[in-house]
Design an enzyme around this catalytic site. Structure first.
Site, short mmCIF file in Angstrom:
data_model
loop_
_atom_site.label_atom_id
_atom_site.label_comp_id
_atom_site.label_asym_id
_atom_site.label_seq_id
_atom_site.Cartn_x
_atom_site.Cartn_y
_atom_site.Cartn_z
CG HIS A 58 -0.25 0.08 2.52
ND1 HIS A 58 0.29 1.24 3.02
CD2 HIS A 58 -0.01 -0.87 3.45
CE1 HIS A 58 0.83 1.01 4.20
NE2 HIS A 58 0.67 -0.27 4.48
CD GLU A 108 1.79 -4.97 8.40
OE1 GLU A 108 2.07 -6.15 8.08
OE2 GLU A 108 2.59 -4.03 8.24
#
Length: 210
Positions: free
Chosen positions: A9, A85
């Site tokens: 990201h 994550e």
């Protein structure tokens, strides 16, 4: 032959402030949107069949920007928590550079990059690997073996776990792997699921520094 593209990201609000984010769900900052768009420009030569992302906003926003930039907004997309994550547990929302000053360089690097360092109320990279890899092997790898081009947008540690598997990186070497915000690891995969080529697009000179 198929393409597998792993995109970290773009810069988030927490990245910009130097905070450990984990499962906290901030958006991209304008610089992060620009990173995603820049990387998208470098992926225009690939026609994707499928896309995957974590449930976290920063990954989904990054994938959306890439898809708009490459003109492929209709790529079927799967959202999977297994691609999230790493959960930073008690370190979530703490300034990583302040923690570094408090615990010292060696312990800081263990917390941040090592394979199996225990995190109070959180996950080690090994634990991320143990949830992400079975998902990849079941849902993604068979599609690659069938020739489907796939893009995955996620966060640094989830992607590090996948890269460890793909590149067969030993446990004692994984701490050296840094994936910068906005970077794309572009693999060519054969029908056996093996890598035949790799390149990094959208390289971030600040990898490992935010």
């Amino acid at each position: 032959m198929a393409y597998l593209v792993l995109v970290r990201h773009g810069l988030s609000e927490y990245n910009k402030k130097g905070l450990w984010c984990g499962w906290i769900d901030p958006s991209l900052v304008p610089e992060g949107v620009e990173q995603a768009q820049k990387t998208g420009e470098e992926l225009k030569d690939i026609e994707f069949d499928l896309s995957f992302t974590s449930i976290l906003r920063r990954a989904k926003e990054t994938l959306d920007e890439v898809k708009k930039t490459i003109g492929q907004t209709d790529i079927p997309t799967t959202v999977a928590w297994e691609l999230n994550e790493r959960n930073y547990g008690d370190f979530s929302n703490k300034n990583k550079w302040q923690v570094k000053e408090e615990v010292g360089e060696e312990v800081f690097q263990q917390i941040r990059r090592s394979w199996d360092y225990p995190i109070p109320s959180g996950e080690s990279l090994k634990e991320v690997y143990e949830r992400a890899l079975p998902y990849y092997q079941k849902e993604i790898e068979p599609q690659l073996k069938n020739g489907k081009n796939i893009i995955i947008a996620s966060s640094g540690n989830a992607l590090r776990a996948l890269v460890k598997y793909l590149e067969n990186i030993p446990e004692d070497k994984i701490s050296g792997l840094e994936i910068g915000t906005g970077e794309a690891y572009v693999y060519q995969i054969d029908s056996d699921g093996k890598i035949t080529n790799k390149e990094i697009r959208g390289k971030n000179p600040l990898a490992g520094k935010v």
